[in-house]
Enzyme design. Structure first.
Site, PDB file in Angstrom:
ATOM      1  N   GLU A  66     -12.600 -19.933 -71.113  1.00 32.00           N
ATOM      2  CA  GLU A  66     -11.511 -20.478 -71.390  1.00 32.00           C
ATOM      3  C   GLU A  66     -11.355 -21.787 -70.959  1.00 32.00           C
ATOM      4  O   GLU A  66     -11.837 -22.253 -70.064  1.00 32.00           O
ATOM      5  CB  GLU A  66     -10.077 -19.651 -70.814  1.00 32.00           C
ATOM      6  CG  GLU A  66      -9.889 -18.284 -70.973  1.00 32.00           C
ATOM      7  CD  GLU A  66      -8.910 -17.774 -69.905  1.00 32.00           C
ATOM      8  OE1 GLU A  66      -8.454 -18.553 -69.007  1.00 32.00           O
ATOM      9  OE2 GLU A  66      -8.844 -16.360 -69.981  1.00 32.00           O
ATOM     10  N   LYS A  72     -10.023 -24.903 -69.503  1.00 29.12           N
ATOM     11  CA  LYS A  72      -9.117 -25.272 -68.348  1.00 29.12           C
ATOM     12  C   LYS A  72      -8.339 -26.500 -68.845  1.00 29.12           C
ATOM     13  O   LYS A  72      -8.559 -27.649 -68.617  1.00 29.12           O
ATOM     14  CB  LYS A  72      -9.976 -25.425 -67.117  1.00 29.12           C
ATOM     15  CG  LYS A  72      -9.386 -25.693 -65.849  1.00 29.12           C
ATOM     16  CD  LYS A  72     -10.307 -25.705 -64.636  1.00 29.12           C
ATOM     17  CE  LYS A  72      -9.636 -26.030 -63.375  1.00 29.12           C
ATOM     18  NZ  LYS A  72      -8.779 -26.750 -63.227  1.00 29.12           N
ATOM     19  N   ASP A  76      -5.377 -28.969 -68.026  1.00 25.48           N
ATOM     20  CA  ASP A  76      -5.146 -29.886 -67.170  1.00 25.48           C
ATOM     21  C   ASP A  76      -3.417 -30.120 -67.133  1.00 25.48           C
ATOM     22  O   ASP A  76      -3.108 -30.863 -67.642  1.00 25.48           O
ATOM     23  CB  ASP A  76      -5.917 -31.253 -67.037  1.00 25.48           C
ATOM     24  CG  ASP A  76      -5.964 -32.264 -65.894  1.00 25.48           C
ATOM     25  OD1 ASP A  76      -5.369 -31.418 -64.911  1.00 25.48           O
ATOM     26  OD2 ASP A  76      -6.189 -33.276 -66.257  1.00 25.48           O
ATOM     27  N   TYR A  87      -2.548 -17.190 -69.312  1.00 26.78           N
ATOM     28  CA  TYR A  87      -3.823 -16.703 -68.929  1.00 26.78           C
ATOM     29  C   TYR A  87      -4.003 -15.570 -68.147  1.00 26.78           C
ATOM     30  O   TYR A  87      -5.080 -15.012 -67.398  1.00 26.78           O
ATOM     31  CB  TYR A  87      -4.793 -17.663 -68.854  1.00 26.78           C
ATOM     32  CG  TYR A  87      -4.613 -18.559 -67.680  1.00 26.78           C
ATOM     33  CD1 TYR A  87      -4.486 -18.227 -66.201  1.00 26.78           C
ATOM     34  CD2 TYR A  87      -4.120 -20.072 -67.969  1.00 26.78           C
ATOM     35  CE1 TYR A  87      -3.954 -19.113 -65.207  1.00 26.78           C
ATOM     36  CE2 TYR A  87      -3.737 -20.970 -66.948  1.00 26.78           C
ATOM     37  CZ  TYR A  87      -3.784 -20.512 -65.571  1.00 26.78           C
ATOM     38  OH  TYR A  87      -3.375 -21.110 -64.668  1.00 26.78           O
ATOM     39  N   LYS A 130     -16.467 -27.851 -64.158  1.00 28.09           N
ATOM     40  CA  LYS A 130     -15.612 -28.955 -64.350  1.00 28.09           C
ATOM     41  C   LYS A 130     -16.445 -29.995 -65.187  1.00 28.09           C
ATOM     42  O   LYS A 130     -17.728 -30.400 -65.059  1.00 28.09           O
ATOM     43  CB  LYS A 130     -15.420 -29.562 -62.958  1.00 28.09           C
ATOM     44  CG  LYS A 130     -14.306 -28.999 -62.093  1.00 28.09           C
ATOM     45  CD  LYS A 130     -13.187 -29.013 -62.771  1.00 28.09           C
ATOM     46  CE  LYS A 130     -11.893 -29.505 -61.770  1.00 28.09           C
ATOM     47  NZ  LYS A 130     -11.631 -30.054 -60.826  1.00 28.09           N
ATOM     48  N   CYS A 175       5.633 -67.912 -63.522  1.00 34.01           N
ATOM     49  CA  CYS A 175       5.865 -67.097 -64.794  1.00 34.01           C
ATOM     50  C   CYS A 175       4.614 -67.770 -65.719  1.00 34.01           C
ATOM     51  O   CYS A 175       4.870 -69.244 -65.894  1.00 34.01           O
ATOM     52  CB  CYS A 175       7.136 -66.851 -65.397  1.00 34.01           C
ATOM     53  SG  CYS A 175       6.928 -66.181 -67.158  1.00 34.01           S
ATOM     54  N   CYS A 215       7.114 -69.237 -68.866  1.00 29.14           N
ATOM     55  CA  CYS A 215       8.237 -70.447 -68.578  1.00 29.14           C
ATOM     56  C   CYS A 215       8.208 -71.375 -67.537  1.00 29.14           C
ATOM     57  O   CYS A 215       8.678 -72.105 -67.104  1.00 29.14           O
ATOM     58  CB  CYS A 215       9.540 -69.736 -68.761  1.00 29.14           C
ATOM     59  SG  CYS A 215       9.920 -68.852 -67.371  1.00 29.14           S
ATOM     60  N   CYS A 259       9.638 -62.153 -63.858  1.00 23.18           N
ATOM     61  CA  CYS A 259      10.244 -63.401 -64.076  1.00 23.18           C
ATOM     62  C   CYS A 259      11.707 -63.278 -64.325  1.00 23.18           C
ATOM     63  O   CYS A 259      12.058 -62.695 -65.267  1.00 23.18           O
ATOM     64  CB  CYS A 259       9.624 -63.991 -65.439  1.00 23.18           C
ATOM     65  SG  CYS A 259      10.518 -65.427 -66.224  1.00 23.18           S
ATOM     66  N   CYS A 291      13.468 -66.909 -70.684  1.00 20.44           N
ATOM     67  CA  CYS A 291      11.891 -67.116 -70.655  1.00 20.44           C
ATOM     68  C   CYS A 291      11.493 -66.805 -71.999  1.00 20.44           C
ATOM     69  O   CYS A 291      11.701 -65.656 -72.559  1.00 20.44           O
ATOM     70  CB  CYS A 291      11.211 -66.081 -69.687  1.00 20.44           C
ATOM     71  SG  CYS A 291       9.658 -66.151 -69.889  1.00 20.44           S
TER      72      CYS A 291
END
Ligand code: IVH
Length: 667
Positions: free
Chosen positions: A112, A114, A116, A225, A314, A408, A411, A426, A431
């Protein structure tokens, strides 16, 4: 029709449509028709609280936030899996299994995918969902029933016949489909919230929220499952049949499970899926190989950590090596500064990757990433590729450490970092970068939907000083446009026409378009429905905002702050003068308790005035004496004579919990 029968008929009809939609992906009615059935059921249940039932589809999005999760003990421990990373590991597993089984009993395996996600246990009693729990430490987990019920793919009632006390337990993985995750993140970003890192984290976080109403907005699904019956004689003989049985009961099973009687074909299957799995809409990090025969599984037994009859194989996450060409800072709509690495392009899981987010200053420090570094990038569910590792041994000495901007980049304003916050910002509301982002959001399709006014035109308009805030969009003249690059007479007319058309946009679009932090399109819709006019919303204080279900303290204070700023007031004035629609026009304000009259008696869990206001904010009316026109008597502890009068007049008597069930009023 007898309301009890009608309620039951509607419930099973709705669950049948849920099944068709979520299990078979083949709906037979439109969303509109579904919503109609749902409202009809809600109305009937409201009129007949005596027929309330926990398995009703209306109970999916349940009551008020929880204080915390209670703990539940798993009757059979929820074990983990042993891991394998190579074909050799798998062959060893196979020989261990063969050794432990009688000679004439060669194993058959089920492979099956797996998933996540987050593993959960669902307990059905007499076929009705009674409890859902997280794995926890495998022995004791959290009771997350209220959150699980919000997942439409989880049936509240199983198909088939069950004894009244018969227990069926199923286990599986809750996950968030990638496209839904991405859509959710776009909405979060659009409302100034942080995007969630990946679908798995988003799922884990959503299941641990104490307010199921927020969980209900998170697009989650489930694959099961594992199966256990309290009546052992009901148990099928093989795992593969268990999967069939789970499906027959109306639960979802990942459709790519396959059975093998030899390792060669099993290994080919594993290799095939390493490629194919990226086409799935859910994240997988491997395959699970299980001995099929249930009797054989019992013979093999379990360790304290994992079953001996199963192993996870895996897959390595997809990652590639590339180079950081430069690091730059992006300025978002709310002023948030995000460092981004520009990469030498690499092909990863089918897409070319050119950039990777570095999130914030701490992340740059943690990785010690420098311009010119060779790095490993990975795309394992994250929306934007991540740098997982810097290959420090291949450094040449030419790499340039990155100094996080103190100003920034757009600006020049000094960057700030609020205490306790990871992000630098900022602080200059004017800006140009922020302004451009905000304006682009304002005119976007989800907001005011101003056709022909996209980021590049806005850029020019900001650049030449014609537009300094949203309000200025509505005073743009054709002559101004004609002065811009590549702007012909006809295009200018189109722009002006689109701008004028957007003045009629609905109130919820306007509220969303302001780009107020934490106010996404859903919240904007709720606010538009509740306040019906922009002026009413602008005047609302935190207390009245908090009375609305779905509005929490962060949103409430953000709204109050926005509407109290001088700058906001000026912009709103410009919009008003330009003739924008400030009212919710499509239909009346929808309120759950509209047209209902309540009388309150006895001692309640909070001041009577609070409850009165809450009922009123949901559209209901509160009067002081019971008459035949009273819809409900809300009855607390030690009620007075009102209760006797209500009973004598046939007025329905409800308690506080039933009131919260009727509405989504915050408790
Ligand atoms: S079987 C006793 N099957 O992987 C059997 N687990 O790394 C234990 N998982 O905790 C689990 N897909 O959360 C099984 N098809 C699948 C699975 C699966 C995902 C998860 C599960 C488990 C974890 C172990």
């Amino acid at each position: 029709m007898d309301p009890k029968i009608e309620i039951e008929k509607l419930r099973s009809e709705i669950e049948e449509h849920n099944r068709r939609y979520y299990l078979e992906a083949a709906p037979v009615i439109s969303d509109f028709e579904y919503d109609e059935l749902f409202s009809k059921l809600k109305k009937l249940e409201r009129e007949h609280p005596e027929y309330a039932a926990s398995e009703s589809p209306t109970q999916r999005v349940g009551g008020a936030p929880l204080e915390g999760f209670s703990q539940v003990t798993h009757e059979t421990p929820m074990l983990s899996l042993d891991n394998s990373y190579s074909v050799d590991d798998l062959l060893e597993f196979d020989s261990r299994v063969r050794k432990a089984l009688p000679r004439d009993e060669a194993p058959v395996y089920v492979a099956e995918l797996k998933i996540d996600g987050v593993s959960v246990s669902l307990l059905y009693e007499g076929g009705v969902l009674v409890r859902a729990a997280t794995r926890g430490d495998g022995r004791v987990g959290d009771d997350i029933t209220a959150n699980i019920k919000t997942i439409r793919a989880v049936p509240l009632k199983l198909n088939g016949n069950f004894g009244e006390n018969e227990i069926v337990e199923v286990r599986g993985e809750v996950y968030m489909p990638r496209p839904d995750f991405e859509r959710m993140n776009e909405e979060r970003v659009a409302s100034g919230e942080q995007p969630l890192a990946n679908p798995r984290n988003a799922t884990a976080g959503s299941l641990k929220l104490l307010d199921p109403r927020i969980t209900a907005t998170r697009p989650m699904s489930i694959f099961l499952y594992w199966l256990r019956y309290s009546d052992m004689s009901r148990m099928p003989g093989s795992h593969y049949e268990c999967l069939q049985r789970i499906k027959e009961m109306g639960l979802r099973v990942e459709p790519n499970a396959a059975r093998f009687d030899n390792m060669d074909s099993l290994i080919k299957h594993l290799e095939l899926w390493n490629e194919k799995r990226s086409e799935l809409i859910y994240e997988t990090d491997g395959m699970v190989i299980k001995v099929d025969g249930v009797a054989q599984q019992t013979m093999l037994g379990v360790t304290s950590h994992h079953p001996r009859y199963a192993i996870a194989f895996k897959y390595p996450p997809e990652q590639k090596r590339t180079k950081v060409m430069s690091i730059e800072i992006q300025v978002g709509r709310t002023g948030k500064l995000t460092p981004v690495a520009n990469l030498e392009p690499v092909l990863l899981s089918g897409t070319t990757v050119k950039r990777a987010t570095l999130h914030n200053r701490d992340e740059i420090e943690r990785l010690d990433v420098r311009e010119g570094d060779t790095v490993i990038v990975r795309k394992a569910g994250e929306i934007i590729p991540q740098i997982v590792e810097v290959l420090k041994d291949v450094r040449t000495g030419e790499e340039k450490p990155y100094e996080f901007a103190v100003k920034c980049p757009v600006c020049g304003e000094a960057v700030i970092r609020d205490e306790g916050e990871v992000d630098a910002r900022c602080p200059n509301a004017f800006c140009p970068a922020q302004l451009r982002e905000r304006l682009a959001h304002f005119s976007s399709r989800q907001a005011m939907d101003i056709e022909n006014v996209g980021p590049s035109l806005l850029n020019q308009l900001v650049g030449c000083g014609i537009v300094k805030d949203y309000g200025d969009i509505y005073s743009i003249r054709k002559e101004d446009l004609l002065k811009l690059d590549r702007m012909a007479e006809k295009s200018a007319d189109n722009v002006i026409a689109s701008i004028n058309k957007s003045k009629k946009a609905s109130l919820d679009r306007l509220i969303f378009a302001f780009g107020i932090r934490h106010v996404g399109s859903r919240t904007a819709r709720i606010l538009a429905e509740r306040f019906a006019s922009l002026d009413a919303l602008a005047e609302a204080d935190e207390k009245s905002l908090l009375e609305i279900s779905d509005i929490g303290p962060t949103v409430a204070s953000s709204l109050v702050e926005f509407f109290s700023q001088e700058h906001s007031k000026e912009v709103i004035k410009k919009l008003r003068d330009a003739g924008l629609n400030f009212h919710q026009t499509d239909g009346a304000v929808s309120s759950e308790l509209s047209g209902m009259t309540f009388v309150i008696t006895g001692t309640l869990s909070r001041p009577r005035d609070d409850i009165k206001r809450a009922i009123e904010s949901a559209g209901g009316k509160v009067t002081s004496s019971v008459s035949k026109n009273t819809s409900y008597l809300l009855c607390g502890d030690d009620p007075g004579s009102k209760r006797d009068k209500a009973i004598a007049l046939g007025v329905k008597v409800i308690d506080e919990k039933q009131l919260y069930d009727l509405t989504r009023i915050r408790q």
